[in-house]
Design an enzyme around this catalytic site. Structure first.
Site, PDB file in Angstrom:
ATOM      1  N   GLY A 269       0.819  -1.193   0.000  1.00  0.00           N
ATOM      2  CA  GLY A 269       0.000   0.000   0.000  1.00  0.00           C
ATOM      3  C   GLY A 269       0.858   1.249   0.000  1.00  0.00           C
ATOM      4  N   CYS A 270       0.221   2.371  -0.237  1.00  0.00           N
ATOM      5  CA  CYS A 270       0.954   3.626  -0.344  1.00  0.00           C
ATOM      6  C   CYS A 270       1.497   4.066   1.010  1.00  0.00           C
ATOM      7  CB  CYS A 270       0.071   4.699  -0.977  1.00  0.00           C
ATOM      8  SG  CYS A 270      -1.594   4.799  -0.281  1.00  0.00           S
ATOM      9  N   TYR A 271       0.635   4.153   2.021  1.00  0.00           N
ATOM     10  CA  TYR A 271       1.145   4.493   3.356  1.00  0.00           C
ATOM     11  C   TYR A 271       2.201   3.492   3.812  1.00  0.00           C
ATOM     12  CZ  TYR A 271      -2.623   7.941   4.312  1.00  0.00           C
ATOM     13  OH  TYR A 271      -3.466   9.019   4.308  1.00  0.00           O
TER      14      TYR A 271
END
Lengths: 347, 347, 347, 347
Positions: free
Chosen positions: C148-150
């Site tokens: 994921g991005c985070y």
């Protein structure tokens, strides 16, 4: 206290009515309807209103609304025209912020909105709520059709020129731009921040629903047909409409910018919410953000034969909810600026 | 490898040249000057370039620049016109992104820029670097004056109409809007985020310095004088220029939008960087963000006698540094699209 | 040429894959699916791709996808886990950008995603696609779960500290912020420009679905359990993730910022896409906009016992589609940076 | 009517004082100074004030200011400390929005501001103008030091926890973010729209001047030393501060979020401008835009031992000019909310 109802309170014009009416000393909102949010407190949906309203959304209900002195319709088109007849019969006055009663010609309305009008018998009674043109008629009206946001900015800019017969009414040009709140609080991909932010585009250039309203209003003041080429644009920001208007003067040098400025200041001298800026100062949407003002400026580039008028409003205030309250004040015999003293939020 | 110099590398067109040239396989930046930042690494000022350049800003120095094959001037006006003569004499070719050599008439230049031109003897030699008009002359040029950002967007939109003699050249209207990067990387209150964000305004409506350049270019293709009412606006965003152009066709129904679309697609059929959109699709600045493309669209609202052309570019790419590299490629006999393959950054 | 399929091509990670793959010399997109847009050209939906793809969206179809060498899933969770088993059986490799295969514990996955996992038998095979940790395993994988991005921004910031055992793993704090594109191209009121622009807020502070992924990844490098207090925020902008990470060092003065900087530069010395900034320079999301880079910086405020790590990525590139291509390159034995040479778009 | 003077009226806190005071029924601005703009009408610089003030900027002049009942200093640091002594001697009360009198320890002040304090003899007299802590002392004060914007948001969030002794005072963490108006109306490249828009970054992470003010205020309520790791960030928007605060509770499960919420609501029950949101609702800066409110929320993620407090204000209102007027009201014995009834501008 005037008892106020609001139909369709979950959109941006609804919350803006609530923001402005929270500071109106003569009006009290007693009912606000929303089918989707019925039962929910308004300050749960709009936390800027915490501490201002002890009110929840209700199901739309004619009894409830008929108990109000005045009802605002902050709805998409096609809602008011079905409910207003009964409200008027029962003595409740109405300010409709939607398009339902703006066009006097029911057939033209149907052409643009794609369905028959549900209460065409009221179109003659409905007063077009641009106070700068129709103040007297608004004062006696029981149904006011509040102008659209683009039509407000554009008409206020062209009116002095057309009334004075100074420009060619057959070739008016309006290049206008709106913040994204003009598209409403609808779940649409096109209005996502990721689609709008950091970008600019024209839209509906082949024909926007505000065009017939603009042409109708300008024809009224012009005394004859007008044709407007109207191109709306979407701005990467929330609030504000800016219109850049072009009109052909009779000849180069026919009128200096100072003469035109004099014409505008005279025309709007007694208007509380139209502000003609000094020559050389151009309007910005931020100077009217949150305020019920229209700021206008004039330019005659290169002293040729085209005059440019620049017009800025907050689409949610002078372009919708503020103007609606201005109309309410006039209808009820209150001071026209009651509750509309907000100063533009700059920066 | 072509040895490249950049004068004035600390502005937005400078860093954009560096971004684009980092991906150009035939060019190497060997010198980049800045009086203010001399000695500082370019990637310390512009960290997006980390790992791409092992280069520091130098003091402006003719020896250094004369050692380059080609020098870009990414400076405010009034710099290039003082340095270019010596560079040309020493055999270095120049692409000037500033306004110094765009106007052929030195007196007109002085009227708009408020000072005498320092090297008027070069004005005849300088080629106006709009490849879609001047490709052949650019190929042989030693000095190319790269068009301004507004002039690029506006000329590309009007050219097919004027070449075909379809519209009234004396009453062209250009309502255009630019992102704030067009104002450059200068410390000015007017360009602070707090002044620009969430707002929209026209500026320089009484006369913008790009006007004579636009009218000169359009007169060239029109074969006679043109007059443009040009109103620029400031957008609350970084990159992008959008022009909304209005012109009067001979008569209502004179040309259908399909005919006009056919005219535009034919005119730009072999242009690598001009993209005429299908009828009904309107350009957005975001679809060309970071790319060297101009997207165009046509509308004839209500099938009346006014044609609307919509034109979008990235002001820093097709409106400045990308077009500069396109010119460089043509001048050097490289493929015209070398290093210009970036796809627009959407969203 | 590697034949590529993309499932779910109408979202932001889909169009970003197309943008990046347009410049990848060894890959060709041969199929892109969308139930809603089947039959429509991709460049009609995403006009930045005009001239780059002669391709239309197709109905999702296993035959079509199984004909590809590698398929990207750019879908919401719950799509890949149903289709991947058959694709793997038929020899097609998969890079899944969704959450379906990121959590090794199927029960934990179900707790956070609210449904049973459809293909838990593949969870052991799936390799977590953070190349900076798992490069060797990715090289041999047939199924890669792209982070994921985070989690990408946060893990890259904490990893050197945890690997070195320098900080308390039970009290990590991650205050992170994302541009609105992280919420996807879904029609939701909460992501309208009018809701997000000009405002800032935390969301999902009580528990975001990226938390178990972050804690799993950090536990792997820490060699024991970790606890992260993770508060995500929504930024009024399109692209970018910035994480501000706090960890407790053993004692005040335990490590100087220079020592920690040395640790980070050593850890990432051979990483092509992780850039540890010089001491004193802080990352900005704009310096990595459109690029596959993570920029990191370290601060020890007041030389006390808390270290702060700042981490910036483009959520759609290193946080999604760029990292997916980086994984593809590793899986296919291509140079890891093939097609990933974009420079950050500044300004 | 209270006669008001404003020193330094051309910055954002100056124009915000004017906006708010335009609606204050007991106060009249009789003098506003600016060396740079002396002689210019305030509504020429700030057109949102047209029709509200018939006033021009004056040269700073002690006679003029001493004729006022109360003077606001809306200046950078280092102005008030030179002028205030004489004003106080002559009986004029002062609310200083700058940092000059916020730190009681003159040596500490000098450490952070890099120069000696010009009137240290007044530091004991000056009352720190956070009404939620010092209301009684403010009522009797002749000199009030209005808190900084970050310190207001951060202290209001930590105060109930520290007063109750519930958290470790030696390891407080404040990750906060401000709109660009916090940097003032100064011509600096770093604050251009083109530098800030569409990006996010931390700044001054190694030490921001608001840190000693925060630690002084929190030590006062804590009854002992505190240490705060404070990381400010710059948001791509104009107005608003959001603080995300982390503190360690004694043990996991020590306090439920409901218990903490009860603590906060009790602490701020009689505060007109602090609004503790219901559990589960998180603050947004837009809900307090233009309003003098602080909205607070509490979360205990995963029911572990870290409490997160979220705090939002408008930096120019509760973080500066609104709080200054709140202080003025208290000093003058007026109702504390006089002139501060603005509703947040949402959307």
């Amino acid at each position: 206290m005037v008892r106020i109802g609001i139909v369709g309170g979950t959109g941006y014009t609804g919350v803006e009515l609530l923001r402005l009416l929270a500071q109106h000393e003569d009006a009290e909102v007693v009912a606000i309807t929303s089918r989707a949010e019925a039962g929910r407190r308004v300050d749960a949906l709009f936390p800027n209103l915490r501490g201002r309203y002890d009110l929840a959304f209700s199901e739309p209900d004619v009894e409830l609304l008929a108990g109000c002195d005045l009802v605002f319709f902050a709805t998409p088109h096609n809602v008011a025209m079905n409910l207003v007849p009964e409200l008027l019969e029962r003595g409740t006055r109405v300010v409709d912020l939607s398009a339902d009663y703006r066009i006097r010609d029911a057939a033209l309305w149907s052409d643009w909105y794609g369905e028959p009008h549900a209460s065409p018998q009221l179109l003659d009674d409905a007063v077009y709520g641009l106070p700068e043109v129709n103040r007297q008629r608004i004062a006696g009206a029981r149904l006011v059709a509040c102008p659209g946001c683009y039509p407000t900015a554009i008409q206020l800019g062209f009116i002095p020129l057309l009334e004075a017969g100074l420009v060619d009414p057959a070739h008016l040009i309006a290049s206008a731009a709106s913040g994204a709140s003009g598209a409403g609080r609808q779940a649409k991909v096109d209005n996502l921040l990721s689609e709008v932010s950091g970008s600019f585009k024209a839209y509906a250039a082949a024909g926007h629903r505000h065009l017939p309203e603009i042409e109708q209003g300008l024809a009224d003041v012009s005394g004859g047909p007008v044709a407007v080429t109207f191109v709306p644009h979407l701005l990467p920001m929330v609030r504000g409409i800016h219109a850049t208007l072009f009109a052909r003067l009779g000849a180069p040098g026919a009128k200096s910018v100072e003469e035109l400025h004099g014409l505008f200041t005279a025309r709007y001298a007694s208007e509380p919410f139209v502000d003609v800026l000094p020559v050389g100062m151009l309007p910005q949407t931020r100077t009217v953000k949150g305020a019920n003002h229209c700021q206008l400026s004039l330019v005659v580039p290169q002293e040729r034969d085209t005059v440019v008028v620049l017009s800025a409003i907050d689409n949610l205030v002078k372009g919708a909810s503020g103007q609606a309250i201005q109309n309410m004040n006039i209808m009820l015999g209150l001071p026209e600026d009651r509750g509309l003293g907000q100063v533009g939020l700059l920066p």
